[in-house]
Structures are given as C-alpha cells and as structure tokens.
Design an enzyme around this catalytic site. Structure first.
Site, PDB file in Angstrom:
ATOM      1  N   ARG A  27      10.601  12.514 -22.192  1.00 39.54           N
ATOM      2  CA  ARG A  27       9.005  12.602 -22.001  1.00 39.54           C
ATOM      3  C   ARG A  27       8.548  11.284 -21.811  1.00 39.54           C
ATOM      4  O   ARG A  27       7.457  11.033 -21.330  1.00 39.54           O
ATOM      5  CB  ARG A  27       8.257  13.576 -22.859  1.00 39.54           C
ATOM      6  N   TRP A  75       2.660   8.906 -26.009  1.00 40.90           N
ATOM      7  CA  TRP A  75       2.687   8.524 -24.475  1.00 40.90           C
ATOM      8  C   TRP A  75       0.932   7.932 -24.632  1.00 40.90           C
ATOM      9  O   TRP A  75       0.225   8.717 -24.174  1.00 40.90           O
ATOM     10  CB  TRP A  75       2.996   9.290 -23.498  1.00 40.90           C
ATOM     11  N   ASN A  99      -0.757  16.464 -28.899  1.00 43.85           N
ATOM     12  CA  ASN A  99      -0.452  16.072 -27.280  1.00 43.85           C
ATOM     13  C   ASN A  99      -1.503  16.752 -26.537  1.00 43.85           C
ATOM     14  O   ASN A  99      -1.783  18.033 -26.751  1.00 43.85           O
ATOM     15  CB  ASN A  99       0.831  16.968 -27.006  1.00 43.85           C
ATOM     16  N   GLY A 100      -1.930  15.834 -25.791  1.00 42.42           N
ATOM     17  CA  GLY A 100      -3.157  16.343 -24.791  1.00 42.42           C
ATOM     18  C   GLY A 100      -4.253  15.425 -24.921  1.00 42.42           C
ATOM     19  O   GLY A 100      -4.186  14.269 -25.440  1.00 42.42           O
ATOM     20  N   GLU A 480       3.709   7.362   3.421  1.00 40.49           N
ATOM     21  CA  GLU A 480       4.342   7.653   2.029  1.00 40.49           C
ATOM     22  C   GLU A 480       5.206   8.869   2.317  1.00 40.49           C
ATOM     23  O   GLU A 480       6.444   8.857   1.888  1.00 40.49           O
ATOM     24  CB  GLU A 480       2.990   8.137   1.024  1.00 40.49           C
ATOM     25  N   LYS A 484       9.210   8.658   1.338  1.00 41.92           N
ATOM     26  CA  LYS A 484      10.166   9.728   0.508  1.00 41.92           C
ATOM     27  C   LYS A 484      11.172  10.378   1.156  1.00 41.92           C
ATOM     28  O   LYS A 484      12.212  10.280   0.646  1.00 41.92           O
ATOM     29  CB  LYS A 484       8.841  10.928   0.362  1.00 41.92           C
ATOM     30  N   HIS A 503       1.177   3.050  22.466  1.00 45.85           N
ATOM     31  CA  HIS A 503       1.508   1.549  22.307  1.00 45.85           C
ATOM     32  C   HIS A 503       2.987   1.065  22.182  1.00 45.85           C
ATOM     33  O   HIS A 503       3.323   0.082  21.672  1.00 45.85           O
ATOM     34  CB  HIS A 503       0.571   0.901  21.294  1.00 45.85           C
TER      35      HIS A 503
HETATM   36  C1  AGP Z   1       8.350   4.796  -4.579  1.00 43.23           C
HETATM   37  O1  AGP Z   1       9.109   6.294  -4.282  1.00 43.23           O
HETATM   38  C2  AGP Z   1       9.463   3.916  -4.980  1.00 43.23           C
HETATM   39  N1  AGP Z   1      10.358   4.288  -5.968  1.00 43.23           N
HETATM   40  C3  AGP Z   1       8.926   2.562  -4.939  1.00 43.23           C
HETATM   41  O2  AGP Z   1       8.542   2.261  -3.601  1.00 43.23           O
HETATM   42  C4  AGP Z   1       7.986   2.226  -5.832  1.00 43.23           C
HETATM   43  O3  AGP Z   1       6.808   2.828  -5.602  1.00 43.23           O
HETATM   44  C5  AGP Z   1       7.764   0.726  -5.730  1.00 43.23           C
HETATM   45  O4  AGP Z   1       8.927   0.061  -6.234  1.00 43.23           O
HETATM   46  C6  AGP Z   1       6.522   0.242  -6.611  1.00 43.23           C
HETATM   47  O5  AGP Z   1       7.101   0.729  -8.240  1.00 43.23           O
HETATM   48  P1  AGP Z   1       5.665   0.574  -9.190  1.00 43.23           P
HETATM   49  O6  AGP Z   1       4.601   1.620  -8.712  1.00 43.23           O
HETATM   50  O7  AGP Z   1       6.512   0.969 -10.391  1.00 43.23           O
HETATM   51  O8  AGP Z   1       4.919  -0.903  -9.091  1.00 43.23           O
END
Ligand code: AGP
Length: 604
Positions: A27, A75, A99-100, A480, A484, A503
């Site tokens: 965790r 954490w 925790n919380g 993003e 992914k 373009h």
């Molecule tokens: C995101 O899915 C990747 N694992 C990678 O782009 C990551 O966001 C990037 O390396 C930055 O990492 P950070 O947010 O720990 O700085």
C-alpha cells in the site's frame, strides 16, 4: 494509503504485528510503528522509512503472554514523514492508529490545545487519542468515551485504539477507510486494513461497514452500526491467494487503481473545500503575492495534467500560464522571471528531468511548488512548498489515479487563485465547488460501461494506428488516452487537437485508422463534431465518446449528461483508461509492468 493491523491473543504479538505490516507494504508508506499492551504495561516503537528500521528498534522486545497490540504503516497526508508523525499516537494511557483524514481535526485540536493538551505531532490523527482521553474523564467506561469520540470526528477513518483502563479490549471504528477483523480456532483476534495480513492466520473475517464501531475482547466482538444499533458480525471465509488479495480481486493493479479513483479523489478533496472557498493548508495566505505568471513543468502523464491545468489557470484565474516538457526545458536556456511561480508535477516526486528543472528554477530565484503523490520525495523536499495529491500508492506503471488527483488539485488551485485575484465571482466559485464535489461520482465505474468497453475492445486490436482527438481541455485528455494505449498495448496512438486534422493527419484516414473522438456536450461540441465528421467522411473507423448520440460513429460510448464539462472530462478519462486496459488484456500484455517501462524514471 496507510495500513493498519491489530492483534489480541497469547502469541508473539510483536512478530504478528510486524508480519502484518509487511503484508501491507504494497500500500506504500514512509514510516511505521506498533504499540503493545500486556499486563497493564505499554511498549511502543516507531521508525521512519522501511519496516526493517522498525524491526531493528524492536529487537530486544519479546511478547509471549496475553497482549493486545496495534500497528500502522503511514502514507503521509498531514505532516512530514517523521517519527513524531508516525503512528501509533500516544495519550497518557492510550494509543491510537488511524487510516484516513479527520476533516475537522483543526477545530478539535484548537480546543484541546486550549485545555492544555500537549501535541507531539503535526498529524490530524493525534486528535483522536487526546479527544478520547478527554472524554474518558467524564465517562463511566472506556467504551462510552470511545463512542463519544467517534461521534465528534468527521471525515474518513479506520481506527484502532487501546487503553490501560481496559487492557483486554481493542476499540475500533470504520468510516470510509477499509478495515476488517478476523478470528480463528485458537481464539485469536486480528484486525487489518485489507485481508492479506490475515491470510494464513484467520479462517473467517468480518468486513466492517461505514459507521461501524465497537470493541473486541477474548470472548466477544461487539459491533454497533451507524445508527448505534448493535449488529451481529457477518463472518465469511477468507480468500487464500495473497497476490489477488493485494489486487482486491481485480485482474491488475491498474484496473484496481481505476476503480479506486472515486475513493481517492474523496481524500484529495477532504478538508480543502468549504461551501464557498478552497482551502489549501499547505499554502500560506500570501503565497501568490507578486506572482503574475505560472510555469508548469513535468513529464508523461503528469505533463498532460499540467496541460489540463493551463486551461483552468488562464480561464478561471486569468493568470498567464505555460507548460513545459521537463526534458526539453532543461536544455533550452529558458527565460525565467522572478514573478513566475514554477510548478513541478510528479506522481513519484523523483523523475530526473522534472527534478532538474526544479533545481534550475530554485537557482534562478523563483518561488516553487511541487504537486506530488509521495511525501518526503526529492521534489517535496526541495520545493518551497508542496501539495500532496493523496492518491495512495500507485503500483500500475501506467498512471491513472495519480493523473485524476493531479487534475482535481489543479481545478481547486485555479479556483483558489481566482478567489484571491477575484477573477471569478464568489457565486461562480460556489457553483464550481459543487461540481468539484461531484467528481468522485463522475469517475465511479459503472458495470454496464465497463462491460461495453470490454466487448468493443475486440475491434481495436490491429489497424495501423489510433488518433485520440479532442478540443480545448479535452486535447490533453486525448494525449493522455493515446499515451495509456501506447504504454500497455504497444499499438501506435497519437493525441491531436481535433482542429488539426485537415493540417495533415487526415491523410491517414481509412478504415484501418481508429479515431477515438472526445465529444463533450458543454465545450465546443459542434466544432468537435464537424472535425470528427471530416474523418468519418474519409472512412476512418470512429469510436465516439459523448453524452450525445452521434450517428456517424462506428462505435459509440455514451457517457452521462453533466452540468459542467470538467465532469465530462473525468468520466471520459475513465473511458479511455478502461479502453486501453481492455485492449491490452486482449493482447495478452502485462498491464502492470509494460515492456521497456519503469514506474519512476529516475535517470535522464
Ligand atoms: C504514465 O502512465 C507513465 N508511467 C509516465 O509517463 C509517467 O507519467 C512519467 O514518467 C512521469 O512520472 P512522474 O509523474 O512520477 O514524474
């Protein structure tokens, strides 16, 4: 996410607590501690860093007679990772682990300080044990004092408390943060934040529900529900596979972390919203004085949340904002002015390129802010100040909940700057605060949506590539989504502003080019729709994501109608995350540890 363990029995309590904390290491944590009460005497140990440090401190401590004990891996959300901030927190004759987030801790702490209570830590959790001991002075027994204490705290919590006045009882309360209790044939009692520490120790477990509180003794488990009615425990058989337990039954950590977004964003928001104001304890009231420009700097997914933030800072805060890829910024001999706020964004807080840009900004005399998920990370320690995203540990290499909590923090921050600069009316800010509170619901994964995405993902396993397209603040989301997919399916994908198609990119349009089109209802819908129609007219295979029916799509994922485009943003974020997950699973890839990638890129 913190981890909690508890034990009541005659075995080696110290060893059982430490082993339990080891099972919760997944965790994530930055400090840990245990407290044991045996024959009226307390022994407590705490250490910063890894559990081996705590083990070293407990070397000479042996428990082999009846005892009760609690343990915790922390954490950090309030206060830096130090021994004083580590749990368990001590009163005069009691210890607590939590925790919380206690949302009203500041008020409780103020009253307790006024009554002369001495606090040792900066945490919100410590108020619990002092409030309990205050109530104990005026209660006929410890349970009544505990019950009153639980009624006085607000927020998310999983609590274990032990006290000399009842040294055969462990008091518990659960609301919003997970906790369960396990039993076995040897009349031992175990508590934990998740079931992994109980596997192999217990035969049956009872998962507490929100609002549950009570206590356990060698002979009975007393549970009261949120309406203060006594209820019978619901014991179920315990699963035996530790790894699947850590994934809580999900196929991959990434899938679990997509589902966790709803609950971790509640933590991200906790204590930072009133009816009409944004409150970041971390920023003193004149933090933005003299600032007339913001520079955001990051890599990868964090760069995409920075791009998202730039739209909000300029639209709501009316402050000039620019965004940099850290690896480019480092070598570009950039111009930095003193009235520029330099913000680094990083899940890990250790990304080498981003860290170097932070050092450059510090050297140039700029005010610096780190938006991070890991307390005590290099960026948190170096920046002038920091805001934690509170996403809990993110194990999937492909970032999901870190991105979601970063964007949540930036939406709040842009409104805070707007309230300082009066660039939005307080009425508008109140309205947006209501939408902020709706984010957790907007990222809740509906089974029907996930099933639909699972089914249609089979059509996207080849082709010669993907376009993810969106306009305005949906362009960073398109980037993003493309990242992914690339990261975990190894299929080629690009994110583009929808308006860029003619373009050049539209030359790629044919049935083997898959276009994932983000079509929010409340932001440039008509313009984005006509861009998609250009692609559809040239026979690109279109998967449209929108609350509004779109008849020119080959696939259509209908999202909900929301009152604000940012809630559409969050729901569409979940869709593109799930789409990349399901395509990658169909391709048989290791979703959590994709080839060639690391969770934190600590080298150039
Ligand atoms: C995101 O899915 C990747 N694992 C990678 O782009 C990551 O966001 C990037 O390396 C930055 O990492 P950070 O947010 O720990 O700085």
């Amino acid at each position: 996410m913190c981890g909690i363990v508890g034990y009541l029995g005659r075995k080696n309590t110290k060893k059982i607590l430490l082993n339990g904390l080891k099972e919760l290491e997944y965790r994530g944590y930055d400090s840990a501690g245990i407290a044991v009460l045996s024959h009226g005497e307390f022994s407590s140990f705490k250490a910063v860093g890894k559990l081996v440090n705590l083990e070293a401190k407990t070397k000479g401590f042996v428990t082999n007679k009846f005892a009760i004990g609690i343990g915790h891996t922390r954490w950090a959300t309030h206060g830096k990772p130090t021994e004083l901030n580590a749990h368990p927190h001590a009163g005069h004759n009691s210890y607590v682990v939590h925790n919380g987030i206690i949302e009203n801790y500041a008020q409780l702490k103020k009253e307790l300080l006024h009554e002369g209570v001495v606090f040792l830590s900066q945490t919100d959790s410590e108020v619990i044990v002092h409030q309990f001991e205050k109530n104990l002075q005026y209660s006929t027994n410890a349970f009544k004092a505990f019950k009153k204490t639980i009624s006085e705290i607000k927020g998310a919590y999983a609590i274990l408390l032990i006290t000399k006045s009842e040294d055969k009882k462990i008091f518990f309360a659960k609301n919003g943060s997970p906790m369960l209790v396990g039993i076995n044939e040897e009349n031992e009692k175990y508590f934990a934040s998740s079931d992994t520490p109980l596997i192999g120790q217990c035969s049956e477990v009872n998962y507490f529900e929100d609002g549950d509180y009570g206590y356990i003794t060698p002979n009975e488990l007393i549970i009261y529900d949120k309406n203060a009615n006594k209820r019978e425990p619901h014991f179920t058989k315990l699963s035996t596979n530790k790894l699947s337990a850590q994934k809580d039954g999900y196929r991959f950590f990434m899938e679990k972390e997509i589902y966790e977004q709803s609950s971790v964003i509640i933590d991200t928001l906790l204590g930072r919203l009133s009816e009409d104001r944004i409150i970041f304890d971390e920023l003193d009231k004149n933090f933005f004085d003299g600032i007339n420009e913001i520079k955001l700097c990051a890599c990868g997914t964090s760069y995409h949340s920075a791009l998202t933030a730039s739209y909000m800072f300029e639209r709501y805060s009316k402050i000039k904002t620019s965004v940099e890829v850290a690896s480019e910024f480092r070598y570009r001999s950039p111009i930095m002015s003193k009235n520029m706020l330099f913000v680094v964004i990083s899940q890990s807080g250790e990304t080498a390129d981003t860290l170097e840009t932070l050092k450059m900004a510090k050297k140039a005399g700029l005010k610096t802010l780190a938006i991070c998920n890991v307390d005590n990370s290099s960026m948190v320690r170096i920046a002038d100040t920091f805001i934690l995203t509170r996403a809990g540990i993110e194990k999937g290499v492909a970032s999901t909940k870190a991105f979601a909590t970063q964007v949540t923090v930036f939406w709040m921050l842009s409104l805070q700057v707007a309230q300082i600069k009066k660039s939005l009316s307080s009425k508008e800010i109140q309205k947006q605060i209501k939408y902020l509170r709706a984010i957790p619901a907007s990222v809740h994964v509906e089974d029907a949506l996930h099933e639909k995405i699972k089914r249609l993902s089979k059509r996207y396993l080849n082709g010669h590539g993907f376009f993810f397209i969106g306009r305005d603040i949906f362009f960073p989301l398109a980037l993003e989504g493309a990242l992914k997919l690339k990261e975990i399916s190894y299929l080629h994908a690009e994110g583009y502003p929808s308006g860029e198609m003619k373009h050049g990119p539209i030359a790629l349009a044919d049935p083997e080019l898959f276009t994932i089109a983000l079509l929010p209802q409340h932001l440039l819908y008509e313009k984005a729709k006509s861009n998609v129609e250009e692609l559809s007219a040239r026979d690109s295979t279109i998967c449209a994501i929108s609350p509004l029916e779109f008849d020119k799509a080959d696939d259509f994922i209908q999202t909900k109608e929301h009152g604000h485009y940012m809630l559409e943003f969050f729901e569409m974020m979940v869709v593109v995350q799930l789409l990349s997950l399901e395509i990658s699973i169909r391709l048989g890839n290791d979703v959590d540890m994709p080839r060639n990638l690391a969770k934190s890129v600590t080298v150039e």
